[in-house]
Design a protein around this motif. Structure first.
Motif, PDB file in Angstrom:
ATOM      1  N   GLU A 145     -13.610-113.722  27.640  1.00 45.69           N
ATOM      2  CA  GLU A 145     -14.778-112.955  27.329  1.00 45.69           C
ATOM      3  C   GLU A 145     -14.449-111.455  27.157  1.00 45.69           C
ATOM      4  OE1 GLU A 145     -18.068-114.130  27.557  1.00 45.69           O
ATOM      5  OE2 GLU A 145     -17.386-116.125  27.646  1.00 45.69           O
ATOM      6  N   VAL A 146     -15.284-110.979  26.345  1.00 52.35           N
ATOM      7  CA  VAL A 146     -15.327-109.682  25.900  1.00 52.35           C
ATOM      8  C   VAL A 146     -15.757-108.773  26.963  1.00 52.35           C
ATOM      9  CG1 VAL A 146     -16.310-107.737  24.727  1.00 52.35           C
ATOM     10  CG2 VAL A 146     -15.857-110.042  23.510  1.00 52.35           C
ATOM     11  N   TYR A 147     -15.224-107.672  27.225  1.00 52.18           N
ATOM     12  CA  TYR A 147     -15.189-107.089  28.584  1.00 52.18           C
ATOM     13  C   TYR A 147     -16.431-106.069  28.479  1.00 52.18           C
ATOM     14  CZ  TYR A 147     -14.052-103.773  32.432  1.00 52.18           C
ATOM     15  OH  TYR A 147     -14.243-103.088  33.598  1.00 52.18           O
ATOM     16  N   SER A 148     -17.060-106.111  29.641  1.00 52.94           N
ATOM     17  CA  SER A 148     -17.966-105.184  29.853  1.00 52.94           C
ATOM     18  C   SER A 148     -18.007-104.358  31.383  1.00 52.94           C
ATOM     19  CB  SER A 148     -19.435-105.846  29.949  1.00 52.94           C
ATOM     20  OG  SER A 148     -19.966-106.365  28.642  1.00 52.94           O
ATOM     21  N   LEU A 149     -18.467-103.141  30.974  1.00 48.28           N
ATOM     22  CA  LEU A 149     -18.467-102.379  32.338  1.00 48.28           C
ATOM     23  C   LEU A 149     -19.497-102.932  33.210  1.00 48.28           C
ATOM     24  CD1 LEU A 149     -18.059 -98.710  30.520  1.00 48.28           C
ATOM     25  CD2 LEU A 149     -16.476 -99.907  31.841  1.00 48.28           C
ATOM     26  N   SER A 150     -19.494-102.590  34.421  1.00 53.76           N
ATOM     27  CA  SER A 150     -20.405-103.223  35.462  1.00 53.76           C
ATOM     28  C   SER A 150     -20.604-102.173  36.704  1.00 53.76           C
ATOM     29  CB  SER A 150     -19.945-104.443  35.983  1.00 53.76           C
ATOM     30  OG  SER A 150     -20.632-105.052  37.207  1.00 53.76           O
ATOM     31  N   LEU A 187     -19.119 -99.057  25.505  1.00 60.95           N
ATOM     32  CA  LEU A 187     -20.144 -98.400  26.275  1.00 60.95           C
ATOM     33  C   LEU A 187     -21.594 -99.206  25.773  1.00 60.95           C
ATOM     34  CD1 LEU A 187     -19.225 -94.676  25.918  1.00 60.95           C
ATOM     35  CD2 LEU A 187     -18.807 -96.429  27.748  1.00 60.95           C
ATOM     36  N   LEU A 188     -21.768 -99.314  24.508  1.00 61.35           N
ATOM     37  CA  LEU A 188     -23.066 -99.758  24.345  1.00 61.35           C
ATOM     38  C   LEU A 188     -23.339-101.311  24.438  1.00 61.35           C
ATOM     39  CD1 LEU A 188     -25.475 -98.547  22.546  1.00 61.35           C
ATOM     40  CD2 LEU A 188     -24.740 -99.634  20.504  1.00 61.35           C
ATOM     41  N   ILE A 191     -23.914-101.459  28.131  1.00 61.06           N
ATOM     42  CA  ILE A 191     -25.306-101.371  28.446  1.00 61.06           C
ATOM     43  C   ILE A 191     -26.212-102.617  28.348  1.00 61.06           C
ATOM     44  CG2 ILE A 191     -27.481-100.080  27.804  1.00 61.06           C
ATOM     45  CD1 ILE A 191     -25.512 -97.594  27.363  1.00 61.06           C
ATOM     46  N   GLU A 192     -25.969-103.208  26.945  1.00 56.49           N
ATOM     47  CA  GLU A 192     -26.604-104.489  26.598  1.00 56.49           C
ATOM     48  C   GLU A 192     -26.639-105.594  27.690  1.00 56.49           C
ATOM     49  OE1 GLU A 192     -27.187-107.366  22.729  1.00 56.49           O
ATOM     50  OE2 GLU A 192     -25.125-106.230  23.020  1.00 56.49           O
ATOM     51  N   ASN A 193     -25.323-105.571  28.235  1.00 58.27           N
ATOM     52  CA  ASN A 193     -24.961-106.489  29.300  1.00 58.27           C
ATOM     53  C   ASN A 193     -25.436-106.227  30.889  1.00 58.27           C
ATOM     54  OD1 ASN A 193     -24.061-108.469  27.426  1.00 58.27           O
ATOM     55  ND2 ASN A 193     -22.113-107.532  27.674  1.00 58.27           N
ATOM     56  N   GLY A 194     -26.319-104.986  30.996  1.00 56.71           N
ATOM     57  CA  GLY A 194     -26.799-104.633  32.207  1.00 56.71           C
ATOM     58  C   GLY A 194     -26.111-103.536  32.812  1.00 56.71           C
ATOM     59  N   TRP A 195     -25.202-102.960  32.263  1.00 53.10           N
ATOM     60  CA  TRP A 195     -24.626-101.695  33.059  1.00 53.10           C
ATOM     61  C   TRP A 195     -25.520-100.418  32.817  1.00 53.10           C
ATOM     62  CZ3 TRP A 195     -21.903 -97.482  29.944  1.00 53.10           C
ATOM     63  CH2 TRP A 195     -21.058 -96.633  30.777  1.00 53.10           C
ATOM     64  N   ILE A 303     -23.947 -91.141  23.216  1.00 53.00           N
ATOM     65  CA  ILE A 303     -23.800 -92.620  22.973  1.00 53.00           C
ATOM     66  C   ILE A 303     -24.518 -92.974  21.535  1.00 53.00           C
ATOM     67  CG2 ILE A 303     -24.092 -94.990  23.259  1.00 53.00           C
ATOM     68  CD1 ILE A 303     -23.536 -94.581  26.074  1.00 53.00           C
ATOM     69  N   SER A 304     -25.796 -92.805  21.414  1.00 48.84           N
ATOM     70  CA  SER A 304     -26.564 -92.907  20.195  1.00 48.84           C
ATOM     71  C   SER A 304     -25.987 -92.165  19.100  1.00 48.84           C
ATOM     72  CB  SER A 304     -27.944 -92.442  20.338  1.00 48.84           C
ATOM     73  OG  SER A 304     -28.564 -93.173  21.264  1.00 48.84           O
ATOM     74  N   LEU A 305     -25.696 -90.755  18.939  1.00 46.98           N
ATOM     75  CA  LEU A 305     -25.101 -90.094  17.908  1.00 46.98           C
ATOM     76  C   LEU A 305     -23.812 -90.538  17.491  1.00 46.98           C
ATOM     77  CD1 LEU A 305     -26.137 -86.561  19.330  1.00 46.98           C
ATOM     78  CD2 LEU A 305     -26.676 -87.558  17.220  1.00 46.98           C
ATOM     79  N   LEU A 306     -22.873 -90.831  18.375  1.00 47.30           N
ATOM     80  CA  LEU A 306     -21.542 -91.390  18.068  1.00 47.30           C
ATOM     81  C   LEU A 306     -21.255 -92.744  17.574  1.00 47.30           C
ATOM     82  CD1 LEU A 306     -19.773 -89.094  20.660  1.00 47.30           C
ATOM     83  CD2 LEU A 306     -19.184 -89.130  18.230  1.00 47.30           C
ATOM     84  N   VAL A 307     -22.072 -93.560  18.123  1.00 42.97           N
ATOM     85  CA  VAL A 307     -22.350 -94.646  17.446  1.00 42.97           C
ATOM     86  C   VAL A 307     -22.859 -94.944  15.987  1.00 42.97           C
ATOM     87  CG1 VAL A 307     -23.750 -96.960  17.624  1.00 42.97           C
ATOM     88  CG2 VAL A 307     -22.605 -96.323  19.668  1.00 42.97           C
ATOM     89  N   VAL A 308     -23.700 -94.135  15.600  1.00 42.54           N
ATOM     90  CA  VAL A 308     -24.033 -94.029  14.271  1.00 42.54           C
ATOM     91  C   VAL A 308     -23.090 -93.351  13.340  1.00 42.54           C
ATOM     92  CG1 VAL A 308     -26.036 -92.990  12.698  1.00 42.54           C
ATOM     93  CG2 VAL A 308     -26.659 -94.101  14.929  1.00 42.54           C
ATOM     94  N   ILE A 309     -22.551 -92.250  13.988  1.00 45.37           N
ATOM     95  CA  ILE A 309     -21.557 -91.448  13.220  1.00 45.37           C
ATOM     96  C   ILE A 309     -20.343 -92.626  12.714  1.00 45.37           C
ATOM     97  CG2 ILE A 309     -19.775 -89.698  13.137  1.00 45.37           C
ATOM     98  CD1 ILE A 309     -22.094 -88.101  14.741  1.00 45.37           C
TER      99      ILE A 309
END
Length: 456
Positions: A145-150, A187-188, A191-195, A303-309
């Motif tokens: 599985e792809v890792y997610s922070l929790s 990070l993103l 968040i999608e997975n509930g973190w 996060i929003s800024l650096l994801v887009v950049i």
């Protein structure tokens, strides 16, 4: 007469065509900027919705991208940052991105010896393109599985250091590439997975230190600039992003617990252009960017800024200026906190670059930044960025010359000798800047496409 009139018609036509071309380019730049801003705002709204606008106030998230040479700084800076965060009364989650196959095993092993620190190793899979974030796993084979922070696996008293080992590859070289993997894949996706992420994120460089320097006083080497920054964010919740003031320093060899490190030597003279940038950063129009070596902000905003950049501009080498431009046009409130500095390494006056064409390393450093500025200017247009980032002398210096002289003075006593020395330094800076501008105009950073080069 016929030829005279014909000449006028031709010239008028050329002027009209040039004007139309400039208007067309300007509109394209405006459209590009609006599109990027809309994507940033959309991403932030998504984060706020999926988290129910709830963030963890018990932790601070730190992100740093590192490459070869970072082993000289991390043994000092990472423990220091964790200590400073502890003094604030919260827990640290630090993400260290090891760019393009870089490893510093002995340094990372020492982090496990820090009391109340848990080190977690993560690994990126193959990066399929320069703007596609690689998947991140908890094993070197990148299986399962792809890792997610929790939030569940917290040990409440423990700081955590996540070491992201980025696999070396065709599309991975460059700071923005590993930041793209961290901000989008780690990070993103988490968040999608509930973190539920920490409310505050701090972006820094391998050599960064956050120190207090109030009203031109001597830098307080053991001060906690991070605490001042966090308190300001808490006391002024309308602020979205808070940057430190930039402070250049020449680093020198030292020994820390038996390990060789580089530490700033504040008594050594810094090069002329770096001296000028220190004086104007954060204080004057055109020098208002949030420094990559020291920026705090609301986690959803950064996060929003650096994801887009990272996904749209995989060739950017000035992600801090890029971030500031988009933040400003997105309506985010940003400030430079003048009482806190983040330390930025600069070569000494005598350091030379390696390679066939040797030049002063401090000039090459400024040239690299100016090439980044030229790339941003082509991308968004000078009309959209000039109040944030510029390579011109700010005119407001001449409106308040006494104030600028006080800044230049620093802690030095004013006399003919010191005045002459500082003026001489500024003249040298100006002359060098003209040559660098000419060179960078012909070598702007390419921000998009397959020919982008994000490393140096």
């Amino acid at each position: 007469m016929l030829f005279t009139n014909l000449n006028k018609i031709v010239k008028t036509g050329l002027l009209t065509n040039n004007f139309k071309a400039k208007v067309s380019l300007r509109e394209k730049q405006n459209i590009r900027l609006r599109s990027d801003v809309e994507s940033v705002l959309s991403c932030r709204e998504w984060i706020k919705t999926i988290t129910n606008n709830t963030f963890d106030s018990t932790r601070i998230l730190g992100v740093v991208a590192v490459a070869k040479g970072a082993e000289n700084y991390l043994p000092y800076t990472i423990p220091k940052i964790i200590t400073k965060i502890s003094e604030i009364g919260v827990i640290a989650d630090i993400v260290i991105g090891l760019n393009n196959g870089f490893e510093c095993q002995s340094v990372i092993e020492r982090f496990s010896l820090i009391p109340n620190v848990q080190v977690i190793h993560l690994y990126t899979g193959e990066k399929l393109a320069n703007n596609i974030p690689a998947k991140i796993f908890d094993n070197a084979k990148c299986e399962g599985e792809v890792y997610s922070l929790s939030n569940i696996d917290y040990q409440s008293s423990q700081h955590r250091i996540f070491v992201v080992h980025q696999k070396k590859g065709e599309y991975t070289a460059g700071k923005i590439r590993v930041l793209g993997d961290i901000y989008a894949s780690l990070l993103l996706r988490s968040i999608e997975n509930g973190w539920i992420p920490p409310a505050i994120l701090v972006a820094f460089d391998a050599e960064s230190q956050f120190l207090v320097e109030q009203k031109y006083a001597f830098i307080e080497p053991e001060s906690n600039g991070l605490m001042l920054m966090v308190n300001k964010l808490k006391n002024e919740p309308e602020i979205d992003i808070l940057g430190t003031r930039n402070k250049f320093a020449v680093y020198q060899k030292s020994i820390l617990d038996g390990m060789k490190v580089l530490l700033p030597n504040f008594s050594e003279e810094i090069p002329p252009l770096q001296f000028f940038l220190d004086a104007v950063h954060g204080r004057y129009i055109g020098y208002q960017w949030m420094p990559g070596g020291g920026t705090l902000g609301k986690t959803d905003v950064l996060i929003s800024l650096l994801v887009v950049i990272s996904q749209r501009y995989p060739g950017t080498r000035s992600e801090d200026s890029h971030l500031t431009i988009l933040a400003k046009h997105a309506g985010f409130i940003g400030k430079i906190f003048l009482d806190v500095v983040s330390i930025n390494r600069t070569p000494s006056l005598t350091d030379m670059t390696t390679g066939e064409e040797q030049t002063n390393a401090w000039i090459e450093q400024i040239f690299r930044w100016d090439s980044g500025y030229q790339g941003l200017k082509l991308c968004y247009g000078v009309h959209n960025i000039k109040f944030i980032v510029s390579n011109q002398i700010p005119l407001s210096i001449f409106a308040e010359p006494i104030q600028f002289l006080k800044i230049l003075q620093g802690r030095d006593k004013i006399n003919i000798k010191t005045v002459f020395k500082k003026v001489k330094t500024l003249v040298i800076a100006f002359l060098n800047s003209q040559n660098i501008k000419k060179k960078s105009l012909d070598n702007p950073d390419i921000l998009q496409g397959s020919k982008t080069k994000a490393s140096w």
